[in-house]
Design an enzyme around this catalytic site. Structure first.
Site, PDB file in Angstrom:
ATOM      1  CD  GLU B 118      17.497   1.264   3.551  1.00  0.00           C
ATOM      2  OE1 GLU B 118      17.513   0.207   4.391  1.00  0.00           O
ATOM      3  OE2 GLU B 118      16.504   1.350   2.706  1.00  0.00           O
ATOM      4  CG  HIS B 188       7.183   7.479   2.553  1.00  0.00           C
ATOM      5  ND1 HIS B 188       6.093   6.532   2.942  1.00  0.00           N
ATOM      6  CD2 HIS B 188       8.056   6.656   1.811  1.00  0.00           C
ATOM      7  CE1 HIS B 188       6.713   5.360   2.587  1.00  0.00           C
ATOM      8  NE2 HIS B 188       7.451   5.465   1.949  1.00  0.00           N
TER       9      HIS B 188
END
Lengths: 452, 384
Positions: B118, B188
């Site tokens: 990321e 999540h």
């Protein structure tokens, strides 16, 4: 009987589910299972909440390096050379030495030995453990499809030889940390199947009290279970630093996948570990796909064992438990002798998709999966070795299979009937605190307490 | 990443949603469910309110949220030859299907996969943008944006300022699925908008449905500042609207008054808007309270004027978001409004937010600031 119980309880659930609360049904089921345990002679003792670790890893049975290399002649021809003879199965081969695949090495003059000894007892234990992991994962798959397990779930089937091989080569007091594909390691680190399944279903009896779920499982000397790709690797180096500082001759096995191998944190950890010569085995479980992307498309170098650059490395056949065991022993000796970290790449394969949403066939062919299954399945490989060398009988292995199936069924029963954790648990364990801390809620007038 | 799962989850949990829209959501609620399991963790906590069909932007077609995102990206790739899209698994469509078909249409040199890194993705995106191309980066889940936090906060946000306006990465847009999904658990489900709201130099935008998503995303891409665009992932399939096919923009930093009212102002963004709309109806029916519902849309820089004007009119303010209450963006709104509208307030400003806990696994239904909690807050404020 157990099957009948399942049917009855399912029916009860169906009938009462609409009117009775979860608690009632769960209690009902527990009552029922207790009843069965008392009355049925075949029922196992699975209701206890104690940890029921798999048989301890055969640390003591481990032969020193020199002995292993010298034991090249057939062990049967030298009766008395091995102590590990099972009395009741005197006609079985008690131990064998097998040729194993040569490891590729990086910055090492010599790799692990090319031969490995397997005793009958070890073989049976490895078989039992790997088969249990396989069964457990297939059961988890089934429970997920029934929507009993929800959320994120990553299955380990196909990679069993890695978890078992590593465990067989390190001491129970050594440390291990892995990523989110954690079920196999949770089991080899001593957590019972039922606690793993109960964690998956989010029940009180789960290994993390039902609060973690699939990716977050822990045990003594097992640091999880981490959800963010690559984030566990620096932690592993830190654990190794603690081992070094305490001078207890322990080491840390730090696992990550081929996808995580491209995260920057890894290289920061490599540098620190090498700089300070930390007793850390960095293990890349290369299952060929980082999520839906094959290694070739994600990594400039797929020689993961060389990616530590200045750190020595090994590339190991991760489908052969003996290879994994010998390589890990080699790596552990390397670390314990003060030479610092080592990187290992275990070449393995996952049969399932990356997670439950991924059918696993959009980026690889069914034939490819089938070929791995038929040619290099870790369990079949071990089984074949044992059977063809008269180290075990087909019946015997079948018995083990039956026992495992039963254990997993009972664990499932537990995992679906155990109550969910109480609502208080929502706020517990946020901070270490005493007296209880007030947790700010969704609105100012609801006050909850957190304790740890 | 580990969570390619969500694709299945959304589809698997509420299979009827994408077919018949929000109406079926209610049927999945516990009281009328025929499910036999003891847990009912995946009943949606809101009813989706589709926007009216927009008429000012030309022909429309039926799209859900992920399709409207795809459509926006499609328009961008077609009109801007420098635009590139990259992220984990975006080439084959992404785990939430937001980039389906784009690689085939525009080539693998414009829509491509990155490794799992990321920090690298965002840093790379800043480089692409600073060199003049339009960079659209996808972080697979908002929860995974933290490794890229340094790049966003220290590099992207400050580029223009620290170079005295010689360089900037205004062409960078970062997209990330955001918010609760019913069973996403710790990693999540998070809503990290408040972290970025503390960071001058970037814009943070969250749409409530497909029409807004396309217009706002195109605005973000066109905007000359780095933007973070959070997409409520629970709406990817659940939200279906008539979305204009052609490119159009909806202005940033402008809140939208969705429903006018006189007694209480309710501010939210993303999924929570739909909870608020339901609460507004409940308050009208059961309490005779008239609610003004405002979608903030842009978290940073936010539209103070619209909110304050509304509070001056109603005298009460309720703010709701999924992120934990302490230090959430509601705190900023609340503080500003009490400074601006102190003498207009009839009751203390109320915040209904997530608990100060990590996003829980099986306790999600308790954690969510659902309609009942919001309704309760309204009662308290009215009776203050």
């Amino acid at each position: 009987m157990q099957n009948m119980l399942t049917i009855i309880s399912n029916a009860l659930c169906r009938i009462t589910g609409r009117h009775a609360g979860a608690q009632t049904v769960s209690e009902l089921l527990i009552d029922l299972s207790e009843y069965v345990n008392i009355t049925s002679p075949t029922a196992p003792v699975m209701v206890t909440t104690e940890r029921q670790p798999p048989e301890p890893p055969p640390v003591s049975a481990r032969a020193p390096e020199a002995q292993l290399v010298s034991a090249q002649t057939d062990a049967v021809a030298r009766p008395g050379a091995r102590v590990v003879v099972s009395r009741s199965y005197a006609d079985f081969t008690p131990a064998m030495t097998f040729d194993i695949k040569k490891c590729d090495v990086h910055r090492l003059e010599e790799g692990p030995p090319l031969k490995a000894e397997l005793t009958r007892e070890q073989g049976l234990q490895y078989y039992r453990t790997m088969q249990t992991i396989r069964r457990m994962e297939l059961k988890a798959d089934q429970l997920y499809k029934q929507k009993i397990i929800r959320g994120f779930c990553h299955l380990y089937d196909g990679q069993e030889a890695c978890a078992m091989g590593i465990e067989a080569a390190i001491n129970p007091t050594d440390h291990l940390i892995t990523a989110y594909r954690a079920h196999g390691y949770t089991y080899t680190r001593g957590v019972a199947v039922k606690e793993i399944l109960a964690e998956l279903t989010g029940r009180k009896g789960g290994v993390a009290k039902g609060k973690g779920g699939s990716m977050h499982m822990y045990a003594p000397h097992f640091y999880g279970g981490n959800g963010i790709v690559g984030a566990q690797v620096p932690l592993g180096a830190g654990i190794a630093l603690a081992c070094q500082y305490q001078g207890n001759n322990q080491l840390c096995v730090t696992l990550y996948g081929d996808g995580a191998a491209n995260q920057g944190q890894l290289f920061e950890s490599f540098n620190m570990a090498a700089l300070w010569k930390l007793p850390c085995i960095f293990i890349c479980e290369n299952n060929k796909y980082g999520m839906g992307t094959s290694v070739e498309r994600a990594a400039a170098s797929t020689d993961y064992y060389k990616r530590g650059d200045y750190i020595p490395g090994l590339r190991v056949d991760g489908m052969d438990i003996l290879c994994v065991r010998e390589a890990t022993k080699f790596a552990a000796d390397h670390c314990r002798s003060g030479k610092g970290p080592i990187v290992m790449e275990l070449q393995t394969y996952r049969y399932h998709g990356h997670s439950m949403s991924d059918p696993g066939v959009s980026y690889r062919t069914r034939e490819e999966i089938q070929e791995v299954r038929s040619k290099s399945d870790p369990i079949s490989l071990l089984k074949e070795r044992m059977l063809s060398n008269n180290m075990a009988s087909v019946e015997e292995l079948k018995e083990i299979d039956v026992a495992i199936r039963k254990e997993v069924e009972e664990a499932t029963q537990y995992a679906t009937s155990d109550p969910e954790p109480p609502l208080d648990d929502l706020c517990n364990h946020i901070f270490a605190n005493s007296p209880p801390l007030e947790v700010r809620g969704t609105n100012p007038w609801v006050k909850l307490k957190s304790t740890s | 990443m580990m969570a390619a799962a969500a694709r299945f989850l959304i589809r698997g949990a509420n299979p009827k949603l994408s077919i018949s829209g929000g109406g079926t959501l209610l049927k999945l609620s516990p009281s009328c469910s025929s499910r036999t399991k003891t847990q009912r963790r995946h009943a949606a906590h809101f009813t989706y309110h589709p926007d009216p069909v927009p008429t000012q932007y030309g022909p429309t077609t039926k799209m859900n949220l992920f399709q409207s995102v795809t459509s926006a990206l499609d328009n961008t790739l077609a009109s801007d030859p420098t635009a590139v899209i990259f992220g984990e698994d975006v080439a084959f469509g992404g785990v939430f299907r937001c980039t389906v078909g784009l690689r085939d249409k525009y080539g693998k040199d414009r829509v491509f996969n990155t490794p799992l890194c990321e920090q690298g993705i965002v840093g790379f995106g800043i480089g692409v943008a600073v060199a003049g191309a339009t960079a659209i980066a996808e972080i697979q889940f908002a929860d995974y944006i933290y490794p890229a936090f340094d790049q966003i906060v220290n590099e992207a946000a400050k580029y223009r300022y620290r170079s005295g306006n010689l360089f900037d990465c205004g062409n960078l847009t970062i997209r990330a699925p955001w918010g609760c999904v019913g069973h996403g658990s710790l990693y999540h489900s998070q809503s990290p908008e408040a972290f970025f709201a503390h960071c001058p130099g970037i814009k943070v935008v969250i749409p409530r449905g497909p029409v807004q998503a396309k217009g706002l995303l195109l605005s973000c891409i066109a905007d000359q500042n780095p933007c973070i665009f959070f997409e409520p992932k629970i709406l990817y399939r659940a939200a279906v609207e008539q979305v204009p096919v052609e490119s159009y923009t909806i202005p940033l930093s402008q809140a939208e008054v969705l429903q006018e009212g006189s007694d209480i102002t309710m501010v939210a963004w993303g999924t929570q808007i739909h909870v608020m709309r339901e609460v507004a109806n409940m308050a009208q029916e059961k309490l005779g309270v008239s609610c003004e519902v405002i979608d903030l849309q842009t978290i940073l820089p936010w539209d103070v004027e619209t909110i304050c004007k509304s509070v001056v009119k109603t005298g009460r303010l309720l703010i709701s978001h999924e992120a934990p209450i302490t230090g959430g963006f509601a705190a900023e709104i609340s503080s500003t409004v009490q400074e601006e509208c102190f003498l207009n307030l009839e009751a203390p400003i109320s915040r209904v937010c997530g608990y100060d806990t990590p996003f829980p696994h099986i306790f999600e239904p308790f954690y969510i600031p659902d309609k009942w909690k919001c309704f309760e807050a309204i009662k308290k404020m009215i009776n203050y």
